[in-house]
Design an enzyme around this catalytic site. Structure first.
Site, PDB file in Angstrom:
ATOM      1  N   ASP A  64       7.750  72.593 127.616  1.00 25.47           N
ATOM      2  CA  ASP A  64       7.065  72.825 128.897  1.00 25.47           C
ATOM      3  C   ASP A  64       5.943  71.817 129.117  1.00 25.47           C
ATOM      4  OD1 ASP A  64       4.985  73.669 127.347  1.00 25.47           O
ATOM      5  OD2 ASP A  64       5.041  75.757 127.973  1.00 25.47           O
TER       6      ASP A  64
ATOM      7  N   HIS B 206       5.735  78.606 130.999  1.00 29.15           N
ATOM      8  CA  HIS B 206       5.729  80.080 131.023  1.00 29.15           C
ATOM      9  C   HIS B 206       6.847  80.642 131.871  1.00 29.15           C
ATOM     10  CE1 HIS B 206       2.005  78.397 130.060  1.00 29.15           C
ATOM     11  NE2 HIS B 206       1.682  78.203 131.301  1.00 29.15           N
TER      12      HIS B 206
ATOM     13  N   THR C 289     -15.684  65.642 151.838  1.00 27.01           N
ATOM     14  CA  THR C 289     -16.313  65.762 153.156  1.00 27.01           C
ATOM     15  C   THR C 289     -15.818  64.637 154.040  1.00 27.01           C
ATOM     16  OG1 THR C 289     -18.338  65.550 154.450  1.00 27.01           O
ATOM     17  CG2 THR C 289     -18.429  64.612 152.270  1.00 27.01           C
TER      18      THR C 289
ATOM     19  N   GLU D 248       2.031  71.027 120.669  1.00 22.75           N
ATOM     20  CA  GLU D 248       3.366  70.888 121.278  1.00 22.75           C
ATOM     21  C   GLU D 248       4.139  69.785 120.545  1.00 22.75           C
ATOM     22  OE1 GLU D 248       4.434  72.755 124.043  1.00 22.75           O
ATOM     23  OE2 GLU D 248       6.399  71.830 123.751  1.00 22.75           O
TER      24      GLU D 248
ATOM     25  N   ASP E  25       6.833  80.883 122.812  1.00 25.50           N
ATOM     26  CA  ASP E  25       5.429  81.043 123.165  1.00 25.50           C
ATOM     27  C   ASP E  25       4.810  82.166 122.310  1.00 25.50           C
ATOM     28  OD1 ASP E  25       3.273  80.485 125.116  1.00 25.50           O
ATOM     29  OD2 ASP E  25       3.589  82.578 125.665  1.00 25.50           O
TER      30      ASP E  25
ATOM     31  N   ARG F 140     -22.634  64.171 160.755  1.00 21.30           N
ATOM     32  CA  ARG F 140     -24.024  64.618 160.555  1.00 21.30           C
ATOM     33  C   ARG F 140     -25.000  63.441 160.610  1.00 21.30           C
ATOM     34  NH1 ARG F 140     -24.420  68.727 155.708  1.00 21.30           N
ATOM     35  NH2 ARG F 140     -23.530  66.927 154.680  1.00 21.30           N
TER      36      ARG F 140
ATOM     37  N   ASP G 111       6.968  75.067 121.582  1.00 21.41           N
ATOM     38  CA  ASP G 111       5.744  75.456 122.287  1.00 21.41           C
ATOM     39  C   ASP G 111       4.514  75.186 121.421  1.00 21.41           C
ATOM     40  OD1 ASP G 111       4.386  76.300 124.495  1.00 21.41           O
ATOM     41  OD2 ASP G 111       4.282  78.368 123.844  1.00 21.41           O
ATOM     42  N   GLY G 112       3.489  74.702 122.066  1.00 22.66           N
ATOM     43  CA  GLY G 112       2.196  74.548 121.407  1.00 22.66           C
ATOM     44  C   GLY G 112       1.235  75.416 122.183  1.00 22.66           C
TER      45      GLY G 112
HETATM   46  O1  F6P Z   1     -19.942  68.215 157.176  1.00 21.86           O
HETATM   47  C1  F6P Z   1     -18.763  68.218 157.896  1.00 21.86           C
HETATM   48  C2  F6P Z   1     -19.022  68.544 159.348  1.00 21.86           C
HETATM   49  O2  F6P Z   1     -17.808  68.498 160.029  1.00 21.86           O
HETATM   50  C3  F6P Z   1     -20.064  67.661 160.029  1.00 21.86           C
HETATM   51  O3  F6P Z   1     -19.568  66.384 160.351  1.00 21.86           O
HETATM   52  C4  F6P Z   1     -20.439  68.518 161.207  1.00 21.86           C
HETATM   53  O4  F6P Z   1     -21.734  68.207 161.662  1.00 21.86           O
HETATM   54  C5  F6P Z   1     -20.395  69.903 160.621  1.00 21.86           C
HETATM   55  O5  F6P Z   1     -19.548  69.847 159.492  1.00 21.86           O
HETATM   56  C6  F6P Z   1     -19.873  70.947 161.580  1.00 21.86           C
HETATM   57  O6  F6P Z   1     -19.929  72.203 160.943  1.00 21.86           O
HETATM   58  P1  F6P Z   1     -19.258  73.540 161.499  1.00 21.86           P
HETATM   59  O7  F6P Z   1     -17.844  73.581 161.005  1.00 21.86           O
HETATM   60  O8  F6P Z   1     -20.077  74.625 160.927  1.00 21.86           O
HETATM   61  O9  F6P Z   1     -19.281  73.460 162.986  1.00 21.86           O
END
Ligand code: F6P
Length: 548
Positions: free
Chosen positions: A71, A126, A327, A49, A136, A373, A11-12
């Site tokens: 580990d 662990h 996103t 280790e 450990d 968006r 172990d380290g």
């Molecule tokens: O940013 C991601 C997104 O899905 C957008 O494309 C969309 O306008 C917005 O979130 C919708 O948001 P909510 O989940 O609050 O309706």
């Protein structure tokens, strides 16, 4: 003479750079057991280790057979996948041409394993295995001794039995845990905080898994997960996440941590609301205190522009932060792609394919509204992949007459149906995007119905609107997103290891890199109307509802 057989656990333990790191090994031969331990100044956990393995192998006679339990997945992989041999053949350079770290120890290990037959076995970090725990404990004892007494290494090590002491000296007491300094917490392990903020998207669980596994398997770090985005940070709703907790979630949509796109610690309201009225209820101080209570050195924020902006604000308060871009909108600058985008495009493409067949049967104009968006990435890519006849994006304001002209031109060629893919933020030239009427919150949505109505008015064709909505955020991530999410998560842990804070991991071409958070939250990445992608769509006859 029969071959002597040994089981070795190594172990380290956490070093809390720049401080001493401890190493230890328990060596058993039948009923006999021997323990060794020591420490090294200004070191890394991985080196410790490795040090433990070298010291343990030194302690067994040549010609022996050893089962070595570690580990550290990294260490075990180095042997089992032949990386060390590759480095050696490559003049001790990595695949990227950089000098191999801890070369002295790797070389010695290679030398030692020439005369000792070693089988490398990965154990769960662990685990409750008694010998593993003992090991450990010994390694941590070595650190404690170094920290508390400033002892020369000869006095380090608290193990029982045949303990051989380490070598070298240290210059003074080690650092104590304060604020966000790079120290171990109470149990000797360094800690990362993790939260998912903003709207969910496929791949969040894949990132959580990658951060937790990357941190615990390779670096002996602990990860504290905050529930429901920044709300959990303010309210200290958090728990340690271990590798067991992230097992089996790679392909699951959503986030096991929960998320929120309504909670702003700098303007916090108990019920959560995203209308962004100023309340003067700044709870960022509570959030910072909670990080300190947990002994968290760095907060990893998985989020889109809103969450990363908050992360950036925390960095200005002195909190070390690392961002991971998520996103479905793909609208973050500083990364070529965000994870979640490919899954949303795949869902939208699938929907367009289905809309296609019913449009054709009924000779209708079908308008499919996708999210995104104020950026048209989903509409553009799903529109191209689904063979949309007209793609409407916010970056290219449309004119109804051009849409009608395109539909009529198709009719004249015998194509009695048309597919329009409209981004929720698309709008006519000189007009405004359409927002849903409900509540204080301005939420895009509804343009497809407006377009469908207008087409029926201007043509004798039936038109229908379909809003894909949150379908695009749900379900299993595509393989592309799973891989991207995994690479992002692992890179975030590496940035932490390098002490490279206030950065966001990103994809540039085929490479995972990082960019300053500042750059990552500056503005919105939108479709360039003169880009090759738009031109490719135009070249195959797609209309953008305006003359370009
Ligand atoms: O940013 C991601 C997104 O899905 C957008 O494309 C969309 O306008 C917005 O979130 C919708 O948001 P909510 O989940 O609050 O309706």
């Amino acid at each position: 003479m029969s071959t002597r057989e040994f089981d070795i656990y190594t172990d380290g333990a956490c070093s809390g750079n720049p401080g001493p790191g401890g190493w230890a090994a328990v060596i058993t031969e039948g009923d006999n057991s021997r323990e060794i331990s020591g420490f090294e100044e200004r070191t890394t956990n991985q080196r410790m280790e490795l040090k433990a393995a070298v010291e343990a192998l030194r302690a067994v006679p040549p010609g022996s057979r050893v089962r070595l339990f570690s580990d550290s997945a990294y260490l075990v992989n180095c042997f089992n996948q032949g990386w060390i041999k590759r480095w050696q053949n490559n003049g001790w350079l990595t695949g990227k041409g950089q000098p191999v770290e801890n070369q002295d120890l790797w070389r010695e290990l290679l030398e030692l394993s020439r005369d000792i037959k070693v089988e490398w076995i990965k154990v769960k970090g662990h685990s409750t295995d008694r010998i593993n725990q003992r090991c450990d404990y010994l390694a941590r004892g070595a650190i404690t001794a170094a920290n508390e007494n400033g002892n020369p290494a000869e006095e380090a090590g608290t193990g029982e039995g045949n303990v051989r002491q380490g070598r070298g000296t240290i210059s003074g007491p080690g650092p104590k845990t304060t604020g966000f300094s790079a120290n171990c917490n109470a149990n000797g392990m360094r800690r990362l905080g993790l939260l998912t903020g903003g709207g969910d998207c496929p791949g969040l669980n894949a990132v959580i898994r990658a951060v937790v596994k990357g941190a615990t398997y390779n670096y002996n770090l602990e990860v504290v997960g905050f529930n429901n985005g920044f709300r959990g940070l303010v309210e200290n709703d958090a728990a340690l996440i271990d590798d067991f907790a992230v097992s089996g979630i790679l392909n699951r949509g959503g986030t096991i941590l929960g998320t929120s796109n309504r909670d702003n610690p700098f303007d916090f309201r108990p019920g959560g609301s995203s209308d962004y009225r100023e309340t003067d209820n700044d709870r960022s101080g509570d959030a910072v205190e909670n990080l300190k209570k947990w002994g968290i050195e760095c907060l990893v924020v998985i989020g889109g522009d809103g969450s990363l902006l908050l992360a950036h604000r925390f960095s200005k308060l002195g909190v070390p932060v690392i961002g991971i871009p998520k996103t479905i909108d793909n609208d973050l600058p500083a990364t070529d792609v965000t994870f979640g985008f490919d899954s949303a495009v795949t869902t939208a493409t699938d929907a367009i394919d289905k809309i296609h067949t019913t449009a054709e049967s009924h000779h209708r104009v079908m308008v499919v509204e996708v999210m995104g968006r104020n950026a048209g990435w989903i509409a553009l890519q799903a529109g191209m992949a689904g063979g949309g006849d007209i793609i409407l994006i916010p970056e290219i304001p449309f004119e109804y007459q051009h849409i009608v002209d395109k539909i009529m031109e198709r009719n004249s060629r015998g194509k009695k149906f048309s597919i329009i893919v409209a981004a929720e933020g698309a709008h006519p030239a000189g007009g405004e995007p359409i927002y849903q009427a409900k509540g204080d919150v301005k939420r895009l949505g509804g343009i497809s119905s407006v377009i469908a109505r207008e087409i029926e008015k201007r043509t004798d064709m039936e038109s229908r609107a379909t809003v894909l909505g949150h379908l695009q955020r749900g379900g299993s991530p595509t393989s592309y997103d799973r891989v991207l999410a995994t690479r992002f998560g692992v890179k975030a842990v590496e940035l932490f290891r390098e002490g490279k804070y206030n950065e966001m991991v990103c994809l540039r071409g085929y490479d995972i890199e990082s960019a300053p958070l500042e750059e990552a939250v500056a503005g919105t990445k939108r479709v360039d109307p003169s880009s090759e992608q738009v031109r490719a769509a135009l070249a195959v006859g797609t209309s953008f509802g305006c003359p370009i």
